[in-house]
Design an enzyme around this catalytic site. Structure first.
Site, mmCIF file in Angstrom:
data_model
loop_
_atom_site.group_PDB
_atom_site.id
_atom_site.type_symbol
_atom_site.label_atom_id
_atom_site.label_comp_id
_atom_site.label_asym_id
_atom_site.label_seq_id
_atom_site.Cartn_x
_atom_site.Cartn_y
_atom_site.Cartn_z
ATOM 1 N N ASP A 9 -17.360 21.082 -12.939
ATOM 2 C CA ASP A 9 -16.548 19.931 -12.766
ATOM 3 C C ASP A 9 -15.409 20.131 -11.714
ATOM 4 O O ASP A 9 -15.272 21.321 -11.290
ATOM 5 C CB ASP A 9 -15.886 19.688 -14.109
ATOM 6 C CG ASP A 9 -14.565 18.696 -14.085
ATOM 7 O OD1 ASP A 9 -15.175 17.670 -13.482
ATOM 8 O OD2 ASP A 9 -13.581 19.071 -14.445
ATOM 9 N N ASP A 11 -11.951 18.164 -10.968
ATOM 10 C CA ASP A 11 -10.487 17.627 -11.369
ATOM 11 C C ASP A 11 -10.367 18.293 -12.876
ATOM 12 O O ASP A 11 -11.171 18.174 -13.812
ATOM 13 C CB ASP A 11 -10.217 16.333 -11.473
ATOM 14 C CG ASP A 11 -10.221 15.397 -10.183
ATOM 15 O OD1 ASP A 11 -9.684 16.062 -9.241
ATOM 16 O OD2 ASP A 11 -11.110 14.627 -10.089
HETATM 17 C C1 XBP Z 1 -11.698 13.136 -13.092
HETATM 18 C C2 XBP Z 1 -11.560 11.781 -12.963
HETATM 19 C C3 XBP Z 1 -11.435 10.944 -11.789
HETATM 20 C C4 XBP Z 1 -9.923 11.237 -11.005
HETATM 21 C C5 XBP Z 1 -9.472 10.227 -10.073
HETATM 22 O O1 XBP Z 1 -13.153 13.498 -12.647
HETATM 23 O O2 XBP Z 1 -11.756 11.102 -13.936
HETATM 24 O O3 XBP Z 1 -11.484 9.720 -12.103
HETATM 25 O O4 XBP Z 1 -8.966 11.008 -12.209
HETATM 26 O O5 XBP Z 1 -10.415 10.144 -8.918
HETATM 27 P P1 XBP Z 1 -13.621 15.039 -12.896
HETATM 28 P P2 XBP Z 1 -10.831 8.916 -8.426
HETATM 29 O O6 XBP Z 1 -12.946 15.746 -13.964
HETATM 30 O O7 XBP Z 1 -15.082 14.659 -13.396
HETATM 31 O O8 XBP Z 1 -13.652 15.678 -11.542
HETATM 32 O O9 XBP Z 1 -9.630 7.905 -8.274
HETATM 33 O O10 XBP Z 1 -11.544 9.210 -7.186
HETATM 34 O O11 XBP Z 1 -11.957 8.310 -9.499
HETATM 35 MG MG MG Z 2 -12.419 17.292 -15.257
#
Ligand code: XBP
Ligand code: MG
Length: 264
Positions: A9, A11
């Site tokens: 993953d 973020d």
């Molecule tokens: C995390 C998310 C993303 C980010 C914002 O994704 O939910 O939506 O918060 O990015 P993960 P965007 O943990 O799966 O990496 O504004 O580009 O959607």
């Molecule tokens: Mg995440």
């Protein structure tokens, strides 16, 4: 079963990007558009239950700005705000915004050296992944991640399993030969839904979430001089996450699928 691929993953897992990255970029876009929306730290934590920036803004409107629901151009408004937010996020990262989480660079390098295949499965926008690899993770050579599944490439975002299924398909790999590394409950549900074992390194916002279905939960990946704290599962005598521990977790999951697995 032999572990062949590790799917990360982005973020919260590779870097703790939500509070000081995405949240700040959203607020800058709102101000720039003349809106009085302000996503403070606790409110953003609540809004994170919905993955995807556009989806998150719509959920915010539905809960806190219901007057805007009548606007016929609400979809365009959200899309425009999201384009601006992505631009601000990229600029923030280029200014040296956010470091990698402890253990991430070491683990990725060790996995490469061990001949494991690497991929990414995220709901975030592709530009955000590119800039993170270019800045925060500049220590990793280009092409480190063989497959990158990101953003709107699948219509249903996490906790739907679609992005993990898409990545497994591209890797031409059955779920039994992979393992996912996640930081959130939504991520655990997505990986388990695709049949993958999953381990969790909880992040600022996800500490204390219910990680049912994960084979193990640690506070971070750890380093030789900075051991992890194990919160769920077995450490197999290790103090930081490396290829051997991931192999042990993957085979443990294949023998005794964690609760929350499909069919359980
Ligand atoms: C995390 C998310 C993303 C980010 C914002 O994704 O939910 O939506 O918060 O990015 P993960 P965007 O943990 O799966 O990496 O504004 O580009 O959607
Ligand atoms: Mg995440």
């Amino acid at each position: 079963m032999t572990l062949q691929a590790v799917i990360f993953d982005v973020d919260g897992t590779l870097a703790d990007t939500e509070r000081d990255g995405h949240r700040v970029a959203f607020n800058t876009a709102f101000r720039e558009a003349g809106l009085d929306w302000e996503w403070n730290v606790p409110l953003y934590g609540e809004l994170l239950a919905v993955t995807g920036g556009k989806e998150r803004m719509r959920a915010y409107v539905e809960k806190y700005r219901r007057d805007l629901l009548a606007r016929s151009d609400l979809g365009d408004m959200i899309a425009g705000l999201h384009r601006a937010k992505t631009k601000h996020y990229v600029a923030l990262m280029e200014q040296g915004g956010i470091p990698p989480r402890p253990g991430v660079v070491r683990l990725v390098q060790e996995l490469r050296a061990a001949g494991l295949r690497l991929a990414i499965a995220t709901t975030t926008t592709p530009e955000n992944v590119e800039v993170l690899l270019r800045t925060t993770l500049a220590a990793l050579p280009p092409g480190t991640f063989e497959v990158i599944g990101a953003g709107d490439i699948v219509p249903a975002k996490k906790p739907a399993p679609d992005i993990y299924r898409w990545v497994l398909e591209r890797l031409r790999l059955p779920a039994s030969k992979g393992i996912a590394i996640e930081d959130s409950r939504n991520g655990v549900r997505a990986a388990r839904g695709a049949g993958l074992p999953v381990v969790v390194t909880h992040s600022t916002y996800t500490e204390g979430e219910d990680f049912t279905g994960a084979t193990a939960v640690v506070n971070e990946l750890g380093e030789p001089d900075r051991p992890f704290t194990l919160l769920q599962g077995a450490a197999h005598g290790r103090q930081w996450v490396g290829p051997e521990l991931l192999r042990a977790w993957a085979s443990e999951a294949s023998v005794r699928p964690a609760a929350g697995a499909p069919g359980h």
